[in-house]
Design a protein around this motif. Structure first.
Motif, PDB file in Angstrom:
ATOM      1  N   ASP A   9       0.703  -1.198   0.019  1.00  0.00           N
ATOM      2  CA  ASP A   9      -0.101  -0.001   0.017  1.00  0.00           C
ATOM      3  C   ASP A   9       0.804   1.064  -0.080  1.00  0.00           C
ATOM      4  O   ASP A   9       0.292   2.427  -0.251  1.00  0.00           O
ATOM      5  CB  ASP A   9      -1.089  -0.018   1.132  1.00  0.00           C
ATOM      6  CG  ASP A   9      -0.281   0.088   2.475  1.00  0.00           C
ATOM      7  OD1 ASP A   9       0.757  -0.907   2.754  1.00  0.00           O
ATOM      8  OD2 ASP A   9      -0.521   0.880   3.350  1.00  0.00           O
ATOM      9  N   ASP A  10       2.075   1.155   0.134  1.00  0.00           N
ATOM     10  CA  ASP A  10       2.822   2.487   0.466  1.00  0.00           C
ATOM     11  C   ASP A  10       3.548   2.637  -1.068  1.00  0.00           C
ATOM     12  O   ASP A  10       4.428   1.774  -1.697  1.00  0.00           O
ATOM     13  CB  ASP A  10       4.057   2.098   1.334  1.00  0.00           C
ATOM     14  CG  ASP A  10       4.956   3.508   1.592  1.00  0.00           C
ATOM     15  OD1 ASP A  10       5.480   3.854   0.465  1.00  0.00           O
ATOM     16  OD2 ASP A  10       5.409   3.686   2.701  1.00  0.00           O
ATOM     17  N   ALA A  11       3.245   3.672  -1.722  1.00  0.00           N
ATOM     18  CA  ALA A  11       3.589   3.802  -3.186  1.00  0.00           C
ATOM     19  C   ALA A  11       5.232   4.192  -3.273  1.00  0.00           C
ATOM     20  O   ALA A  11       5.635   3.864  -4.324  1.00  0.00           O
ATOM     21  CB  ALA A  11       2.711   5.215  -3.549  1.00  0.00           C
ATOM     22  N   ASP A  12       5.524   4.596  -2.007  1.00  0.00           N
ATOM     23  CA  ASP A  12       7.201   5.022  -2.264  1.00  0.00           C
ATOM     24  C   ASP A  12       7.850   3.534  -2.138  1.00  0.00           C
ATOM     25  O   ASP A  12       8.841   3.385  -3.057  1.00  0.00           O
ATOM     26  CB  ASP A  12       7.740   5.955  -0.980  1.00  0.00           C
ATOM     27  CG  ASP A  12       7.233   7.250  -1.197  1.00  0.00           C
ATOM     28  OD1 ASP A  12       6.748   7.747  -2.308  1.00  0.00           O
ATOM     29  OD2 ASP A  12       7.039   7.928  -0.274  1.00  0.00           O
ATOM     30  N   ILE A  13       7.470   2.857  -1.350  1.00  0.00           N
ATOM     31  CA  ILE A  13       8.169   1.409  -1.282  1.00  0.00           C
ATOM     32  C   ILE A  13       7.962   0.587  -2.614  1.00  0.00           C
ATOM     33  O   ILE A  13       8.871   0.066  -3.185  1.00  0.00           O
ATOM     34  CB  ILE A  13       7.629   0.609  -0.129  1.00  0.00           C
ATOM     35  CG1 ILE A  13       8.195   1.237   1.015  1.00  0.00           C
ATOM     36  CG2 ILE A  13       8.237  -0.993  -0.391  1.00  0.00           C
ATOM     37  CD1 ILE A  13       7.573   0.521   2.574  1.00  0.00           C
ATOM     38  N   ARG A  14       6.851   0.470  -3.257  1.00  0.00           N
ATOM     39  CA  ARG A  14       6.157   0.132  -4.462  1.00  0.00           C
ATOM     40  C   ARG A  14       7.372   0.536  -5.538  1.00  0.00           C
ATOM     41  O   ARG A  14       7.804  -0.365  -6.322  1.00  0.00           O
ATOM     42  CB  ARG A  14       4.876   0.069  -4.806  1.00  0.00           C
ATOM     43  CG  ARG A  14       3.945  -0.458  -4.123  1.00  0.00           C
ATOM     44  CD  ARG A  14       2.527  -0.721  -5.092  1.00  0.00           C
ATOM     45  NE  ARG A  14       2.298   0.353  -5.549  1.00  0.00           N
ATOM     46  CZ  ARG A  14       1.302   1.246  -4.845  1.00  0.00           C
ATOM     47  NH1 ARG A  14       1.086   1.170  -3.700  1.00  0.00           N
ATOM     48  NH2 ARG A  14       0.950   2.616  -5.767  1.00  0.00           N
ATOM     49  N   GLU A  15       7.461   1.717  -5.704  1.00  0.00           N
ATOM     50  CA  GLU A  15       8.132   2.406  -6.471  1.00  0.00           C
ATOM     51  C   GLU A  15       9.778   2.080  -6.568  1.00  0.00           C
ATOM     52  O   GLU A  15      10.559   1.549  -7.622  1.00  0.00           O
ATOM     53  CB  GLU A  15       8.150   4.012  -6.677  1.00  0.00           C
ATOM     54  CG  GLU A  15       8.904   4.637  -7.808  1.00  0.00           C
ATOM     55  CD  GLU A  15       8.643   6.184  -7.822  1.00  0.00           C
ATOM     56  OE1 GLU A  15       8.997   6.742  -8.893  1.00  0.00           O
ATOM     57  OE2 GLU A  15       8.451   6.754  -6.766  1.00  0.00           O
ATOM     58  N   GLY A  16      10.133   2.152  -5.464  1.00  0.00           N
ATOM     59  CA  GLY A  16      11.492   1.895  -5.127  1.00  0.00           C
ATOM     60  C   GLY A  16      12.008   0.303  -5.297  1.00  0.00           C
ATOM     61  O   GLY A  16      12.899   0.005  -6.182  1.00  0.00           O
ATOM     62  N   VAL A  17      11.094  -0.726  -5.126  1.00  0.00           N
ATOM     63  CA  VAL A  17      11.117  -2.031  -5.330  1.00  0.00           C
ATOM     64  C   VAL A  17      11.193  -2.196  -6.752  1.00  0.00           C
ATOM     65  O   VAL A  17      11.785  -3.096  -7.267  1.00  0.00           O
ATOM     66  CB  VAL A  17      10.225  -2.846  -4.602  1.00  0.00           C
ATOM     67  CG1 VAL A  17      10.419  -4.436  -5.067  1.00  0.00           C
ATOM     68  CG2 VAL A  17      10.642  -2.648  -3.017  1.00  0.00           C
TER      69      VAL A  17
END
Length: 232
Positions: A9-17
């Motif tokens: 649900d965390d967009a920043d984590i999704r983008e980084g991964v």
């Protein structure tokens, strides 16, 4: 090309991964919640990276639903690191467990290991007889899983530390200037003040691999030129 589904649900984590995995050649799809993730499961990913703590359908419930229709490996991401939380995740059907915050090298190691086992399980790949190791002076660096052991003991390294060590060990005896190391590892233009950044990471590496960091025998300073890996 292996496919990976990120449910987080965390967009920043999704983008980084996603950026990390796409840089390694994986095809990545994303879902911000469990229900959307279950819809994307029909794309038959080779791995699901799943956040435990999500609003609505939790990661644990999502994993239980995944297991009703697929045996795809599931790597849990969570802020919790207690052994009991890990056990609950594995009992829900997860294959591995990575606590936040995590290093990208550790994440990549887990991803590669899970996908490789999954491919072998499905008969798409025969087990390799030998893994990609670099082994020098009691240090064993596993390039397949981004792991390092020093005299038989696994040691944790940051992404930068791991990449510096791998570069030095790949070319033992070769002298790398601070500029060489910075531009190769950081992938950024070198400026004079970057020298201190390199020195700090070399110092941290020595603490982790040298018997006496103040009198290094593995990562040597060649005054006026740079650094090299090699015993006295």
């Amino acid at each position: 090309m292996e496919k990976i589904l990120i449910i987080e649900d965390d967009a920043d984590i999704r983008e980084g991964v996603r950026i990390l995995l796409e840089g390694e050649g994986y095809s990545v799809s994303e879902a911000e919640n469990g229900r959307k993730g279950l819809e994307l499961l029909k794309e038959e990913p080779d791995l699901v990276i799943l956040d435990v703590m999500m609003p609505g359908m939790s990661g644990l419930k999502t994993c239980e639903e995944i297991r009703k229709i697929s045996y795809v490996p599931v790597l849990f991401l969570t802020a919790k690191s207690q052994e009991s939380d890990k056990l609950i995740g594995l009992m829900a059907g997860g294959d591995d467990y990575l606590a936040k915050p995590f290093s990208y090298s550790e994440l990549l190691g887990r991803v590669k290991a899970l996908i490789r086992r999954w491919k072998i399980y499905r008969g798409k790949e025969e087990p390799e007889q030998e893994q990609r190791y670099i082994e020098l002076a009691g240090i064993r660096l596993n390039e397949e899983f981004n792991e390092v052991s020093v005299k038989g003991t696994n040691v944790e390294f940051s992404d930068i530390e791991y990449n510096i060590l791998r570069l030095l060990m790949k070319y033992p005896g070769k002298i790398f200037s601070a500029q060489n190391l910075y531009e190769s590892v950081w992938n950024e233009p070198y400026f004079y003040n970057c020298n201190s950044t390199v020195m700090v990471h070399i110092r941290r590496l020595r603490v982790k691999i040298e018997e006496d960091p103040k009198n290094p025998k593995l990562i040597l300073t060649v005054w006026g030129k740079g650094y090299r890996f090699g015993e006295h």
